[in-house]
Design a protein around this motif. Structure first.
Motif, PDB file in Angstrom:
ATOM      1  N   LYS A 177       0.816  -1.205   0.000  1.00  0.00           N
ATOM      2  CA  LYS A 177       0.000   0.000   0.000  1.00  0.00           C
ATOM      3  C   LYS A 177       0.855   1.262   0.000  1.00  0.00           C
ATOM      4  N   SER A 178       0.342   2.289  -0.669  1.00  0.00           N
ATOM      5  CA  SER A 178       0.879   3.633  -0.516  1.00  0.00           C
ATOM      6  C   SER A 178       0.183   4.244   0.691  1.00  0.00           C
ATOM      7  N   VAL A 179       0.765   5.312   1.216  1.00  0.00           N
ATOM      8  CA  VAL A 179       0.124   6.028   2.321  1.00  0.00           C
ATOM      9  C   VAL A 179      -0.101   7.469   1.880  1.00  0.00           C
ATOM     10  N   PHE A 180      -1.339   7.903   1.978  1.00  0.00           N
ATOM     11  CA  PHE A 180      -1.694   9.271   1.604  1.00  0.00           C
ATOM     12  C   PHE A 180      -1.899  10.068   2.892  1.00  0.00           C
ATOM     13  N   TYR A 181      -1.007  11.017   3.132  1.00  0.00           N
ATOM     14  CA  TYR A 181      -1.107  11.860   4.319  1.00  0.00           C
ATOM     15  C   TYR A 181      -1.809  13.160   3.949  1.00  0.00           C
ATOM     16  N   HIS A 182      -2.779  13.542   4.769  1.00  0.00           N
ATOM     17  CA  HIS A 182      -3.435  14.812   4.521  1.00  0.00           C
ATOM     18  C   HIS A 182      -3.847  15.426   5.847  1.00  0.00           C
ATOM     19  N   ALA A 183      -4.440  16.614   5.774  1.00  0.00           N
ATOM     20  CA  ALA A 183      -4.824  17.286   7.018  1.00  0.00           C
ATOM     21  C   ALA A 183      -6.229  17.861   6.925  1.00  0.00           C
ATOM     22  N   GLY A 184      -7.006  17.294   6.017  1.00  0.00           N
ATOM     23  CA  GLY A 184      -8.408  17.684   5.943  1.00  0.00           C
ATOM     24  C   GLY A 184      -8.709  18.962   5.196  1.00  0.00           C
ATOM     25  N   CYS A 185      -7.672  19.610   4.650  1.00  0.00           N
ATOM     26  CA  CYS A 185      -7.889  20.854   3.922  1.00  0.00           C
ATOM     27  C   CYS A 185      -8.582  20.564   2.579  1.00  0.00           C
ATOM     28  N   PRO A 186      -9.225  21.577   2.003  1.00  0.00           N
ATOM     29  CA  PRO A 186      -9.931  21.356   0.727  1.00  0.00           C
ATOM     30  C   PRO A 186      -9.021  20.789  -0.367  1.00  0.00           C
ATOM     31  N   VAL A 187      -7.788  21.291  -0.468  1.00  0.00           N
ATOM     32  CA  VAL A 187      -6.845  20.768  -1.465  1.00  0.00           C
ATOM     33  C   VAL A 187      -6.581  19.284  -1.202  1.00  0.00           C
ATOM     34  N   CYS A 188      -6.474  18.950   0.093  1.00  0.00           N
ATOM     35  CA  CYS A 188      -6.215  17.559   0.470  1.00  0.00           C
ATOM     36  C   CYS A 188      -7.366  16.640   0.054  1.00  0.00           C
ATOM     37  N   VAL A 189      -8.585  17.075   0.335  1.00  0.00           N
ATOM     38  CA  VAL A 189      -9.754  16.235   0.064  1.00  0.00           C
ATOM     39  C   VAL A 189      -9.907  15.999  -1.428  1.00  0.00           C
ATOM     40  N   SER A 190      -9.694  17.040  -2.205  1.00  0.00           N
ATOM     41  CA  SER A 190      -9.779  16.910  -3.657  1.00  0.00           C
ATOM     42  C   SER A 190      -8.724  15.939  -4.177  1.00  0.00           C
ATOM     43  N   ALA A 191      -7.498  16.078  -3.702  1.00  0.00           N
ATOM     44  CA  ALA A 191      -6.415  15.197  -4.151  1.00  0.00           C
ATOM     45  C   ALA A 191      -6.666  13.769  -3.690  1.00  0.00           C
ATOM     46  N   GLU A 192      -7.213  13.613  -2.498  1.00  0.00           N
ATOM     47  CA  GLU A 192      -7.507  12.278  -1.981  1.00  0.00           C
ATOM     48  C   GLU A 192      -8.470  11.546  -2.912  1.00  0.00           C
ATOM     49  N   GLN A 193      -9.513  12.243  -3.330  1.00  0.00           N
ATOM     50  CA  GLN A 193     -10.486  11.609  -4.215  1.00  0.00           C
ATOM     51  C   GLN A 193      -9.853  11.207  -5.540  1.00  0.00           C
ATOM     52  N   ASP A 194      -8.975  12.075  -6.066  1.00  0.00           N
ATOM     53  CA  ASP A 194      -8.308  11.752  -7.330  1.00  0.00           C
ATOM     54  C   ASP A 194      -7.390  10.546  -7.173  1.00  0.00           C
ATOM     55  N   ILE A 195      -6.627  10.523  -6.082  1.00  0.00           N
ATOM     56  CA  ILE A 195      -5.675   9.422  -5.880  1.00  0.00           C
ATOM     57  C   ILE A 195      -6.409   8.097  -5.702  1.00  0.00           C
ATOM     58  N   ILE A 196      -7.493   8.117  -4.933  1.00  0.00           N
ATOM     59  CA  ILE A 196      -8.260   6.877  -4.727  1.00  0.00           C
ATOM     60  C   ILE A 196      -8.847   6.392  -6.042  1.00  0.00           C
ATOM     61  N   THR A 197      -9.326   7.320  -6.854  1.00  0.00           N
ATOM     62  CA  THR A 197      -9.872   6.935  -8.158  1.00  0.00           C
ATOM     63  C   THR A 197      -8.782   6.337  -9.041  1.00  0.00           C
ATOM     64  N   LEU A 198      -7.589   6.935  -8.994  1.00  0.00           N
ATOM     65  CA  LEU A 198      -6.517   6.512  -9.897  1.00  0.00           C
ATOM     66  C   LEU A 198      -5.881   5.193  -9.485  1.00  0.00           C
ATOM     67  N   ILE A 199      -5.598   5.023  -8.210  1.00  0.00           N
ATOM     68  CA  ILE A 199      -4.825   3.840  -7.817  1.00  0.00           C
ATOM     69  C   ILE A 199      -5.639   2.808  -7.040  1.00  0.00           C
ATOM     70  N   GLY A 200      -6.887   3.148  -6.714  1.00  0.00           N
ATOM     71  CA  GLY A 200      -7.757   2.175  -6.059  1.00  0.00           C
ATOM     72  C   GLY A 200      -7.712   2.294  -4.552  1.00  0.00           C
ATOM     73  N   GLU A 201      -8.887   2.314  -3.950  1.00  0.00           N
ATOM     74  CA  GLU A 201      -8.983   2.508  -2.508  1.00  0.00           C
ATOM     75  C   GLU A 201      -8.229   1.421  -1.738  1.00  0.00           C
ATOM     76  N   GLU A 202      -8.178   0.222  -2.322  1.00  0.00           N
ATOM     77  CA  GLU A 202      -7.539  -0.901  -1.621  1.00  0.00           C
ATOM     78  C   GLU A 202      -6.018  -0.795  -1.642  1.00  0.00           C
ATOM     79  N   ASN A 203      -5.496   0.142  -2.439  1.00  0.00           N
ATOM     80  CA  ASN A 203      -4.044   0.266  -2.553  1.00  0.00           C
ATOM     81  C   ASN A 203      -3.467   1.458  -1.802  1.00  0.00           C
TER      82      ASN A 203
END
Lengths: 77, 77
Positions: free
Chosen positions: B3-29
């Motif tokens: 697994k990769s680890v996505f670190y964020h802090a809840g900011c709007p930029v973070c949430v948007s990037a989180e959704q893109d990363i999950i879509t691209l590489i899969g939530e299970e990864n």
């Protein structure tokens, strides 16, 4: 899944990020464009919202600027 | 694939990037860690080389800083 487009300019930061992105999302899911060489696609990248390279434009049009290799101004020279 | 680890802090930029990363590489990864809430993992993120959020640490240990939401100094407050 539609392809993402990874724009880069051949810099070391770009090459490293390219390898990571290809490993993560699969080579078949990403088109790699070196806008340092294929300069006719610089305008396309700017229209997509790319302000620095390397950057990944997702299938839904979001731009993920990954680390920082060079600004578009640097690429245009 | 590890697994990769996505670190964020809840900011709007973070949430948007989180959704893109999950879509691209899969939530299970990807493991998503909000270091704004789970502060005990801030040190782990810094050791991995994370200097701003959102950031993705790949299975091979590379850090991809994606766009810019907040510096680690901001997260630590």
């Amino acid at each position: 899944m539609a392809k993402s487009v990874f724009y880069h300019a051949g810099c070391p930061v770009c090459v490293s990020a390219e390898q990571d992105i290809i490993t993560l999302i699969g080579e078949e899911n990403v088109e790699v464009v070196n806008i340092g060489e294929v300069r006719s696609r610089i305008a396309e990248a700017e229209t997509a919202g790319v302000t620095s390279v390397p950057a990944l434009v997702t299938p839904n049009g979001n731009v993920l600027h990954i680390n920082f290799g060079a600004s578009m101004a640097d690429v245009k020279g």
